[in-house]
Design a protein around this motif. Structure first.
Motif, PDB file in Angstrom:
ATOM      1  N   GLU A 175      48.322  15.345  24.953  1.00  0.00           N
ATOM      2  CA  GLU A 175      49.361  14.558  25.632  1.00  0.00           C
ATOM      3  C   GLU A 175      49.818  13.480  24.651  1.00  0.00           C
ATOM      4  OE1 GLU A 175      48.499  11.230  27.957  1.00  0.00           O
ATOM      5  OE2 GLU A 175      47.500  10.775  26.075  1.00  0.00           O
ATOM      6  N   GLU A 233      44.496  25.935  28.500  1.00  0.00           N
ATOM      7  CA  GLU A 233      44.494  26.256  29.933  1.00  0.00           C
ATOM      8  C   GLU A 233      44.714  27.754  30.085  1.00  0.00           C
ATOM      9  OE1 GLU A 233      46.023  23.383  32.794  1.00  0.00           O
ATOM     10  OE2 GLU A 233      47.341  22.676  31.201  1.00  0.00           O
ATOM     11  N   GLU A 235      57.637   5.506  27.514  1.00  0.00           N
ATOM     12  CA  GLU A 235      56.618   4.475  27.767  1.00  0.00           C
ATOM     13  C   GLU A 235      57.276   3.103  27.632  1.00  0.00           C
ATOM     14  OE1 GLU A 235      53.772   5.969  28.504  1.00  0.00           O
ATOM     15  OE2 GLU A 235      53.713   7.800  27.304  1.00  0.00           O
ATOM     16  N   TYR A 276      45.303   5.625  34.830  1.00  0.00           N
ATOM     17  CA  TYR A 276      46.310   5.053  35.729  1.00  0.00           C
ATOM     18  C   TYR A 276      45.775   3.975  36.664  1.00  0.00           C
ATOM     19  CZ  TYR A 276      49.169   8.908  34.150  1.00  0.00           C
ATOM     20  OH  TYR A 276      49.878   9.775  33.370  1.00  0.00           O
TER      21      TYR A 276
HETATM   22  P1  HAM Z   1      50.552  15.171  32.693  1.00  0.00           P
HETATM   23  O1  HAM Z   1      50.789  15.127  34.165  1.00  0.00           O
HETATM   24  O2  HAM Z   1      49.247  15.675  32.210  1.00  0.00           O
HETATM   25  O3  HAM Z   1      50.784  13.678  32.171  1.00  0.00           O
HETATM   26  O4  HAM Z   1      51.703  16.012  31.999  1.00  0.00           O
HETATM   27  C1  HAM Z   1      53.063  15.709  32.243  1.00  0.00           C
HETATM   28  C2  HAM Z   1      53.849  16.986  32.469  1.00  0.00           C
HETATM   29  O5  HAM Z   1      53.638  17.895  31.389  1.00  0.00           O
HETATM   30  C3  HAM Z   1      53.408  17.776  33.703  1.00  0.00           C
HETATM   31  O6  HAM Z   1      54.048  17.288  34.874  1.00  0.00           O
HETATM   32  C4  HAM Z   1      53.880  19.182  33.364  1.00  0.00           C
HETATM   33  O7  HAM Z   1      55.266  19.311  33.680  1.00  0.00           O
HETATM   34  C5  HAM Z   1      53.723  19.235  31.853  1.00  0.00           C
HETATM   35  N1  HAM Z   1      52.506  19.997  31.487  1.00  0.00           N
HETATM   36  C6  HAM Z   1      51.223  19.567  31.495  1.00  0.00           C
HETATM   37  N2  HAM Z   1      50.388  20.557  31.102  1.00  0.00           N
HETATM   38  C7  HAM Z   1      51.163  21.641  30.845  1.00  0.00           C
HETATM   39  C8  HAM Z   1      50.901  22.992  30.394  1.00  0.00           C
HETATM   40  N3  HAM Z   1      49.668  23.415  30.104  1.00  0.00           N
HETATM   41  N4  HAM Z   1      51.956  23.827  30.242  1.00  0.00           N
HETATM   42  C9  HAM Z   1      53.224  23.408  30.516  1.00  0.00           C
HETATM   43  N5  HAM Z   1      53.515  22.155  30.926  1.00  0.00           N
HETATM   44  C10 HAM Z   1      52.517  21.281  31.092  1.00  0.00           C
HETATM   45  C11 HAM Z   1      50.701  13.304  30.872  1.00  0.00           C
HETATM   46  O8  HAM Z   1      50.588  14.070  29.938  1.00  0.00           O
HETATM   47  C12 HAM Z   1      50.835  11.809  30.690  1.00  0.00           C
HETATM   48  N6  HAM Z   1      50.676  11.513  29.253  1.00  0.00           N
HETATM   49  C13 HAM Z   1      52.159  11.311  31.231  1.00  0.00           C
HETATM   50  C14 HAM Z   1      52.339   9.842  31.040  1.00  0.00           C
HETATM   51  C15 HAM Z   1      53.100   9.231  30.116  1.00  0.00           C
HETATM   52  N7  HAM Z   1      51.745   8.917  31.757  1.00  0.00           N
HETATM   53  C16 HAM Z   1      52.107   7.698  31.301  1.00  0.00           C
HETATM   54  N8  HAM Z   1      52.920   7.904  30.295  1.00  0.00           N
END
Ligand code: HAM
Length: 423
Positions: free
Chosen positions: A83, A116, A132, A264
Motif C-alpha cells: 500500500e 492474495e 493524503e 486508523y
Molecule cells: P485498502 O483498503 O487496503 O487501503 O486499499 C484501498 C483500495 O485498493 C481498496 O478499496 C481496493 O479498491 C484496492 N485494493 C486493495 N487490495 C487490492 C487487490 N488485491 N487487488 C485490487 N485492488 C485492491 C489502503 O491501501 C490504504 N493505504 C488507504 C489509505 C490511504 N488510507 C489512508 N490513506
C-alpha cells in the motif's frame, strides 16, 4: 517447440484498448487533484520490511499473509509495497516536509503488491491512486478526501455507488469500546467462523467486517462504536457529515467500516459498488493521527484514502457498455494511387506535428481495406486522396459518423481538423 512463458498469476498486462481507460482515469484524477492543491509524490516500490510491519500493524492480514517479502543480496529484509500510506509517511518524515509547509497535501499513483487469491477485481499486482493530507485534525480535511474521490469517480463516468462512513473514535475510546465488543461476542459467539474466534482475542473489531453469514448475523446486534464516542469525536464526526451534505454528497453511516489496516482512528470511509461482485470496495481510507509519530516523526494528524484502479476500470467498462457510443477522433488518410500516397505521407506528418491523431497504411491497400481500418481504429474522419483531389490540391474529408463529405484544401487541412477536434 520452446515453451511459452506466461505472466505471473494475478499480475496482469494492460493492453492498448484497456490502457486508453487507464489514461483517462489518470488524466481525470491528476486534473481534479491539481484543482484541490495536491502535489504528486513518487516513492520506491521496495522498502525496508519494518516500515510495513510497524506501519500497517503486525496483526493485520496484509502483514501476516500477503506481503512479498524477501532478503536482497546483502541479506536485508525488503518488501514490495502492499500500500502507499506507510511509504508516503516515511518520505514525509525523512524529507522533513512538515518544516516546509504546515499543511502538506500529497497524491500518488502506481502499483502495489499483495499475495492474495486472485479473482474479479482482486490482483497480486494492482494499482492505487492515493491521497493524503498531513498537518490538520480538521474534519473539513476528512470531508475533502471523500469529496475529491467522489468527483474523480463521477469524472470518469461512474454513478450508482454507495459511500459508507464511520468513526472509530480516538485510540482510548476504541480501547474501551473493544472491551464492550469483546464481552458482547463472548456472550453471543454462536457460529463465529474459525478466523473470527481468533479475532476475538487479537482484534474483535474485524469481526464486524467478516463476510461470513453467521458472523454477520452475530454482529448485527453488536454495540455500535458510534454510540461510544467521546464528545470531541462526536463533534468531529458530525462536522464531517455536515460538510458532505453541504457538498451534496450522499452517504450512509455504517458501523462495519472498521478497515483492515491498524493505523486508523476517528473517521473511516469506503466507496462501494454492487457491480463489482464480492470485491465491492473501489476506494477506502480514513484518519490516522498516530502513524507519523510511530514512524519517527513529530506528532502530526493525517487523513487519506486510496482508490483501486482495476476496480475503477471495471466500473468504467461497465458504464461504457451501457453507453457504447465510442468517441471518434483524428483522421485516417486513404489514398488511391502512388502519387497520392506520397502526398498523404506529407500531410500525415503535418497534421501529427500539429497535435492531431492521424494514420495511413504503410503499404498499398485497397480502398475498402483502408476504410475498414479507419473505422476499426475509431477515426472521426477519412481524408480521401486520388487523382482528382491531387489536381485540385485538396482532400475529400469524410465524416465517418455522418458520412458527410467536404472538399478541404491541402493548405487549410490542419486548421480545419484542429477546429473539428474541439467541436
Ligand atoms: P485498502 O483498503 O487496503 O487501503 O486499499 C484501498 C483500495 O485498493 C481498496 O478499496 C481496493 O479498491 C484496492 N485494493 C486493495 N487490495 C487490492 C487487490 N488485491 N487487488 C485490487 N485492488 C485492491 C489502503 O491501501 C490504504 N493505504 C488507504 C489509505 C490511504 N488510507 C489512508 N490513506
Amino acid at each position: 517447440m520452446t515453451q511459452k512463458i506466461q505472466n505471473l498469476t494475478g499480475m496482469n498486462d494492460i493492453l492498448p484498448t484497456e490502457a486508453v481507460l487507464w489514461q483517462k482515469l489518470e488524466a481525470v484524477s491528476r486534473g481534479i487533484l491539481n484543482c484541490y492543491g495536491y502535489g504528486e509524490i513518487r516513492t520506491p516500490l521496495l522498502e525496508d520490511t519494518a516500515l510495513f510491519s510497524r506501519g500497517i500493524g503486525t496483526d493485520t492480514q496484509v502483514v501476516q499473509k500477503e506481503m512479498y517479502t524477501f532478503d536482497d543480496r546483502s541479506g536485508e529484509s525488503i518488501t514490495l509495497r502492499p500500500e502507499g500510506t506507510a511509504s508516503v509517511v516515511r518520505a514525509y518524515v525523512q524529507h522533513a516536509l512538515k518544516a516546509q509547509e504546515e499543511i502538506c497535501k500529497l497524491y500518488y499513483l502506481g502499483p502495489m503488491f499483495r499475495h492474495e487469491r486472485p479473482q474479479k477485481g482482486r490482483l497480486r499486482q494492482f494499482h492505487q491512486i492515493g491521497v493524503e493530507i498531513f498537518g490538520t485534525d480538521s474534519p473539513h480535511a476528512d470531508a475533502e478526501i471523500v469529496t475529491v474521490t467522489d468527483r474523480i469517480a463521477k469524472g470518469v463516468g461512474l454513478s450508482g455507488y454507495t459511500i459508507y462512513v464511520n468513526s472509530l473514535g480516538t485510540r482510548e475510546e476504541r480501547r474501551a469500546y473493544l472491551e464492550i465488543l469483546k464481552t458482547y461476542f463472548i456472550q453471543n459467539q454462536m457460529g463465529l467462523c474459525a478466523e473470527c474466534q481468533k479475532r476475538l482475542e487479537t482484534n474483535p473489531l474485524r469481526i464486524l467486517d467478516c463476510k461470513n453469514e453467521a458472523c454477520r448475523k452475530s454482529s448485527d446486534q453488536a454495540p455500535k462504536i458510534t454510540d461510544h464516542l467521546g464528545e470531541e469525536s462526536q463533534k468531529h464526526f458530525a462536522t464531517f457529515q455536515q460538510d458532505l451534505k453541504n457538498h451534496d454528497i450522499e452517504f450512509s453511516v455504517n458501523p462495519r467500516i472498521v478497515r483492515g489496516l491498524d493505523y486508523y482512528e476517528r473517521t473511516t470511509f469506503e466507496f462501494v459498488s454492487d457491480k463489482l461482485g464480492s470485491q465491492s470496495a473501489f476506494a477506502g481510507g480514513g484518519r490516522y493521527n498516530q502513524l507519523v509519530e510511530e514512524l519517527g516523526g513529530d506528532a502530526t494528524s493525517a487523513v487519506g484514502l486510496a482508490m483501486g484502479c482495476e476496480r475503477l476500470i471495471l466500473l468504467m467498462q461497465e458504464a461504457l457498455s451501457q453507453n457504447p457510443n465510442p468517441t471518434l477522433s483524428g483522421v485516417y488518410f486513404v489514398s488511391f494511387d502512388e502519387p497520392s500516397q506520397v502526398k498523404a505521407r506529407e500531410l500525415l506528418q503535418k497534421v501529427r506535428d500539429a497535435g492531431v491523431r492521424a494514420e495511413a497504411a504503410y503499404e498499398s491497400k485497397s480502398l475498402k481495406s483502408q476504410m475498414r481500418r479507419a473505422n476499426k481504429l475509431g477515426y472521426r474522419y477519412a481524408a480521401l486522396l486520388g487523382g482528382d483531389e491531387m489536381a485540385r490540391q485538396e482532400v475529400t474529408l469524410k465524416d465517418l459518423s455522418s458520412s458527410e463529405q467536404k472538399a478541404i484544401s491541402f493548405e487549410s487541412l490542419t486548421t480545419h481538423l484542429k477546429s473539428g477536434e474541439k467541436s
